[in-house]
Design an enzyme around this catalytic site. Sequence first.
Site: not given
Length: 325
Positions: A60-62
Amino acid sequence: MQYVRFGHTGLEVSRICLGCMSYGVPERGNHQWVLDEQEARPFIKRALELGINFFDTANVYSDGTSEEIVGRALRDYAIRDEIVIATKVHGRMHQGPNGAGLSRKAILQEIDHSLQRLGTDYVDLYQIHRFDPHTPLEETMEALHDVVKAGKARYIGASSMYSWQFYKALHIAKQNGWTRFVSMQNYLNLLYREEEREMLPLCEEEGIAVIPWSPMARGRLTRDVDEVTHRSELDNFARTLYTPYADADQIVIERVRQIAEKYSLPRAQIALAWVLQKSVVTSPIIGATKLHHLDDAVAALSVTLSTEDLHFLEEPYVPHPVLGF
């Protein structure tokens, strides 16, 4: 660099883990303050030079771009067999049904997507980013077991949740002969110590590796209370963690400053040394958006706080509500 066993496993990791939430495409996802690929690569290279072999990211990061950036850099700068790559699953990756959570469908599709973005055949540690109350825990644990048996992950871990939820997952895995969680990535620092009540003792008893996130409270322990950074201006999640108890936290922050002055060291080293001196902690996850953040983190391994120092830092803490889930 110091290296330790990862809980009750044979895996060896550096005592410092580089958290890679700070790297991604700023226009993708919820973190506009992240460093883009050109800015991020020197941090990954410097971490490797310092002996860090443990890198943590998440799907989900960036919006997946953190995995892409980290994967490309590690392929260019490191030997795959010598590094430990961790990623996570749970957060929303697309709109509509089955775009988030820990269902069998979500886990099996997201591990493949993460491997594609990272450019590797397997991850060393595959973690559930949060607890999913909408999916039977048996479904989640069996799917994670199948990921391991398929050779797509070497170990599995969990992140912030209640200790009873974590213990239930451990019990279900043991009961069914499935792969067991070997690590807990939880929220722990001088401003938030609620994990000391139940989760840390549980992890110590069960031989679980502890890899805390935000060990320096998103930088709050490293600077004056009124000092503003680019990230602090944009980090909405941090406001939910720290704003309600800002007055009490300010006293702790001031004490970190005093101990740092006592030893003529940066505050970051004092804050991280406190986490590192907890016997149950394996490898704190540090964020780095300036190169000296990496040097300070490694230097903290050589800092030993006295019993008096620890008491001075801990004494003003007041109980907080459970946060970070």
